[in-house]
Design a protein around this motif. Structure first.
Motif, PDB file in Angstrom:
ATOM      1  N   VAL A 246       0.862  -1.185   0.000  1.00 48.12           N
ATOM      2  CA  VAL A 246       0.000   0.000   0.000  1.00 48.12           C
ATOM      3  C   VAL A 246       0.897   1.233   0.000  1.00 48.12           C
ATOM      4  CG1 VAL A 246      -1.872   1.236   1.149  1.00 48.12           C
ATOM      5  CG2 VAL A 246      -1.750  -1.268   1.284  1.00 48.12           C
ATOM      6  N   LEU A 247       0.767   2.092  -1.021  1.00 52.56           N
ATOM      7  CA  LEU A 247       1.545   3.325  -1.122  1.00 52.56           C
ATOM      8  C   LEU A 247       0.606   4.506  -0.924  1.00 52.56           C
ATOM      9  CD1 LEU A 247       4.302   4.623  -1.756  1.00 52.56           C
ATOM     10  CD2 LEU A 247       3.609   4.699  -4.156  1.00 52.56           C
ATOM     11  N   LEU A 248       0.931   5.413   0.003  1.00 58.47           N
ATOM     12  CA  LEU A 248       0.109   6.576   0.336  1.00 58.47           C
ATOM     13  C   LEU A 248       0.809   7.827  -0.175  1.00 58.47           C
ATOM     14  CD1 LEU A 248      -0.461   5.271   3.897  1.00 58.47           C
ATOM     15  CD2 LEU A 248      -2.331   5.603   2.315  1.00 58.47           C
ATOM     16  N   THR A 252       0.697  13.509  -5.322  1.00 57.62           N
ATOM     17  CA  THR A 252       1.556  12.559  -6.063  1.00 57.62           C
ATOM     18  C   THR A 252       2.897  12.318  -5.394  1.00 57.62           C
ATOM     19  OG1 THR A 252       2.649  14.158  -7.524  1.00 57.62           O
ATOM     20  CG2 THR A 252       0.480  13.351  -8.212  1.00 57.62           C
ATOM     21  N   LYS A 253       3.131  12.845  -4.178  1.00 55.50           N
ATOM     22  CA  LYS A 253       4.392  12.610  -3.468  1.00 55.50           C
ATOM     23  C   LYS A 253       4.169  11.569  -2.373  1.00 55.50           C
ATOM     24  CE  LYS A 253       6.271  17.241  -4.238  1.00 55.50           C
ATOM     25  NZ  LYS A 253       6.814  18.467  -3.598  1.00 55.50           N
ATOM     26  N   PRO A 254       5.012  10.532  -2.300  1.00 61.14           N
ATOM     27  CA  PRO A 254       4.832   9.502  -1.270  1.00 61.14           C
ATOM     28  C   PRO A 254       4.989  10.080   0.137  1.00 61.14           C
ATOM     29  CG  PRO A 254       6.325   8.747  -3.016  1.00 61.14           C
ATOM     30  CD  PRO A 254       6.113  10.222  -3.230  1.00 61.14           C
ATOM     31  N   VAL A 255       4.023   9.755   1.009  1.00 58.81           N
ATOM     32  CA  VAL A 255       4.072  10.186   2.409  1.00 58.81           C
ATOM     33  C   VAL A 255       3.954   9.004   3.366  1.00 58.81           C
ATOM     34  CG1 VAL A 255       3.179  12.493   1.922  1.00 58.81           C
ATOM     35  CG2 VAL A 255       1.579  10.633   2.410  1.00 58.81           C
ATOM     36  N   GLY A 256       3.845   7.793   2.844  1.00 63.65           N
ATOM     37  CA  GLY A 256       3.733   6.626   3.705  1.00 63.65           C
ATOM     38  C   GLY A 256       3.673   5.360   2.878  1.00 63.65           C
ATOM     39  N   LYS A 257       4.056   4.241   3.490  1.00 62.80           N
ATOM     40  CA  LYS A 257       4.059   2.946   2.809  1.00 62.80           C
ATOM     41  C   LYS A 257       3.920   1.847   3.840  1.00 62.80           C
ATOM     42  CE  LYS A 257       6.736   0.171  -0.497  1.00 62.80           C
ATOM     43  NZ  LYS A 257       8.004   0.083  -1.273  1.00 62.80           N
ATOM     44  N   THR A 258       3.106   0.814   3.523  1.00 58.99           N
ATOM     45  CA  THR A 258       2.911  -0.301   4.433  1.00 58.99           C
ATOM     46  C   THR A 258       2.472  -1.520   3.630  1.00 58.99           C
ATOM     47  OG1 THR A 258       1.806  -1.020   6.465  1.00 58.99           O
ATOM     48  CG2 THR A 258       0.492   0.252   4.906  1.00 58.99           C
ATOM     49  N   THR A 259       2.230  -2.622   4.319  1.00 62.06           N
ATOM     50  CA  THR A 259       1.770  -3.871   3.697  1.00 62.06           C
ATOM     51  C   THR A 259       0.429  -4.249   4.318  1.00 62.06           C
ATOM     52  OG1 THR A 259       4.044  -4.614   3.332  1.00 62.06           O
ATOM     53  CG2 THR A 259       2.314  -6.271   3.238  1.00 62.06           C
ATOM     54  N   ALA A 260      -0.556  -4.540   3.468  1.00 66.61           N
ATOM     55  CA  ALA A 260      -1.884  -4.907   3.954  1.00 66.61           C
ATOM     56  C   ALA A 260      -1.845  -6.278   4.613  1.00 66.61           C
ATOM     57  CB  ALA A 260      -2.887  -4.890   2.803  1.00 66.61           C
ATOM     58  N   GLY A 261      -2.778  -6.492   5.528  1.00 66.48           N
ATOM     59  CA  GLY A 261      -2.873  -7.775   6.193  1.00 66.48           C
ATOM     60  C   GLY A 261      -3.561  -8.813   5.326  1.00 66.48           C
ATOM     61  N   GLY A 287      -2.362  -2.007  -5.692  1.00 65.49           N
ATOM     62  CA  GLY A 287      -2.711  -2.801  -6.867  1.00 65.49           C
ATOM     63  C   GLY A 287      -3.638  -2.040  -7.780  1.00 65.49           C
ATOM     64  N   LEU A 288      -4.810  -2.647  -8.062  1.00 72.00           N
ATOM     65  CA  LEU A 288      -5.793  -2.016  -8.944  1.00 72.00           C
ATOM     66  C   LEU A 288      -6.769  -1.129  -8.182  1.00 72.00           C
ATOM     67  CD1 LEU A 288      -6.632  -5.086 -11.232  1.00 72.00           C
ATOM     68  CD2 LEU A 288      -4.962  -3.280 -11.616  1.00 72.00           C
ATOM     69  N   PHE A 289      -6.619  -1.031  -6.857  1.00 74.22           N
ATOM     70  CA  PHE A 289      -7.565  -0.265  -6.051  1.00 74.22           C
ATOM     71  C   PHE A 289      -6.971   1.086  -5.660  1.00 74.22           C
ATOM     72  CE2 PHE A 289      -8.346  -4.795  -5.007  1.00 74.22           C
ATOM     73  CZ  PHE A 289      -9.575  -4.913  -5.630  1.00 74.22           C
ATOM     74  N   ILE A 290      -7.831   2.131  -5.641  1.00 77.10           N
ATOM     75  CA  ILE A 290      -7.425   3.479  -5.256  1.00 77.10           C
ATOM     76  C   ILE A 290      -8.477   4.030  -4.297  1.00 77.10           C
ATOM     77  CG2 ILE A 290      -6.962   5.828  -6.052  1.00 77.10           C
ATOM     78  CD1 ILE A 290      -6.066   4.709  -8.674  1.00 77.10           C
ATOM     79  N   MET A 291      -8.015   4.580  -3.158  1.00 74.71           N
ATOM     80  CA  MET A 291      -8.906   5.190  -2.175  1.00 74.71           C
ATOM     81  C   MET A 291      -8.365   6.567  -1.791  1.00 74.71           C
ATOM     82  SD  MET A 291      -9.216   1.704  -0.005  1.00 74.71           S
ATOM     83  CE  MET A 291      -7.782   1.068  -0.866  1.00 74.71           C
ATOM     84  N   ALA A 292      -9.240   7.503  -1.443  1.00 73.58           N
ATOM     85  CA  ALA A 292      -8.812   8.865  -1.133  1.00 73.58           C
ATOM     86  C   ALA A 292      -9.613   9.411   0.040  1.00 73.58           C
ATOM     87  CB  ALA A 292      -8.983   9.776  -2.349  1.00 73.58           C
ATOM     88  N   SER A 293      -8.996  10.362   0.774  1.00 74.24           N
ATOM     89  CA  SER A 293      -9.643  11.047   1.891  1.00 74.24           C
ATOM     90  C   SER A 293      -8.966  12.393   2.081  1.00 74.24           C
ATOM     91  CB  SER A 293      -9.558  10.207   3.169  1.00 74.24           C
ATOM     92  OG  SER A 293     -10.276  10.826   4.216  1.00 74.24           O
TER      93      SER A 293
END
Length: 348
Positions: A246-248, A252-261, A287-293
């Motif tokens: 998961v890339l946050l 368009t600038k990366p501010v966080g990165k993690t791995t989904a469970g 992946g193919l999913f995009i979410m925003a807040s």
């Protein structure tokens, strides 16, 4: 340049012995300028493997020259964008520290028309400028997989009972006085053995099965809708691929990165402490999913209700004192004028 220096040196006969030195100096300066004008590193991307495919195709790209020892390279992650330098984020290669060349694996996104798209890889140099590479991938129409199931019934066996025919014993007729004897030979018994008939029914018509993937429920939640400057923010969500990256990003600038469970949920702190006051949108790419807040960076202001109430009370007390003092001043002359009469006797 060297020819001009040569002609100039020969034209001045008394200095002709100096022209090799001058020509060598000019040649060295020109070579230095050419080397200084050359780029710091020749960064580039290989052709994707495979070069085309429908949405969901996994391809690999080799990045070369973005992290070469001894040459200024990426000072942060090398991020891959789909379609344009500010398009959909496909993923990233973690820099510095990755070997050169490095291999990136991406997935062709859905929701785009079949055509050839550019894939950009961009990172920042230590001097602040961007380092960029580009390649192309051809998105082809998606194909529908049809599964045909054929059912064959087991064979049916019909047994016919045997039929037995019995012929009686032979009959011998004797004529007396030497007459002819007629003998009828007995006939054999004829037995018809059982016959087996096997009937196989034709197969049923082919059945068509279409498999549809369920739609995952996606959500991205932030720990706070508004934070002060240099404040902290945490992103929590679900709906990503199991154990996927998961890339946050913000702008368009990366501010966080993690791995989904395993269930597709994730949580990661965001590096937003350097953002100025304003409204921002956090986008989660998995992946193919995009979410925003959205969230806001605001200046913290708070009014003290106790102080406001005290000021109002003091204001009205001062007004009351002013009116009371004015009333005393107005009544003082009148009391002085009526003083002797109230005493009832003139002492003069």
């Amino acid at each position: 340049m060297v020819g001009f220096v040569t002609r100039w040196s020969f034209g001045r006969g008394h200095r002709h012995h100096r022209w090799p030195v001058v020509a060598a100096a000019f040649t060295a300066v020109a070579g230095y300028l050419i080397i200084a004008a050359a780029p710091a590193s020749a960064a580039g991307l290989s052709v994707p493997s495979p070069t085309s495919g429908p949405a969901g195709t996994i391809f690999s790209i080799t990045a070369t020259g973005f992290q070469t020892p001894g040459v200024p390279g990426c000072s942060d992650n090398l991020v891959f964008y789909w379609g344009s330098p500010t398009g959909l984020v496909l993923g990233d290669i973690v820099y510095p520290g990755s070997p050169d060349p490095a291999v990136f694996k991406g997935t062709a996104p859905s929701g785009y028309a079949p055509m050839t798209y550019a894939i950009y890889a961009i990172c920042q140099l230590p001097t602040g400028g961007p380092l960029e590479g580009v390649t192309r991938f051809t998105l082809t129409p998606s194909t529908t997989t049809t599964t045909t199931t054929t059912t064959t019934l087991p064979p049916t066996t019909t047994t016919v009972p045997p039929t037995t025919t019995t012929t009686h014993a032979a009959v011998t007729t004797t004529t007396p006085h030497g007459g002819p004897t007629t003998t009828t030979k007995p006939g054999g018994s004829t037995t018809t053995s059982s016959s087996t008939t096997t009937t196989t029914k034709p197969g049923t018509p082919a059945a068509t099965t279409t498999t549809t993937l369920p739609k995952a429920t996606q959500a991205l939640l932030l720990s706070s809708e508004a934070i002060p400057p240099a404040g902290s923010e945490t992103a929590t969500g679900h709906g990503c691929n199991s154990n996927g990256t998961v890339l946050l990003t913000v702008d368009t600038k990366p501010v966080g990165k993690t791995t989904a469970g395993a269930d597709g949920s994730y949580s990661a702190p965001l590096q937003v402490s350097s953002l100025p006051v304003g409204r921002y949108q956090v986008v989660a790419h998995c992946g193919l999913f995009i979410m925003a807040s959205d969230f806001d960076v605001v200046l913290a202001t708070a009014a003290n209700p106790d102080t406001s109430t005290l000021l109002i009370i003091i204001f009205f007390v001062l007004i009351g004192l002013a009116l009371f003092r004015r009333r005393i001043r107005l009544d003082a002359p009148q009391n002085a004028a009526t003083g002797p009469e109230e005493g009832g006797e003139d002492v003069s």
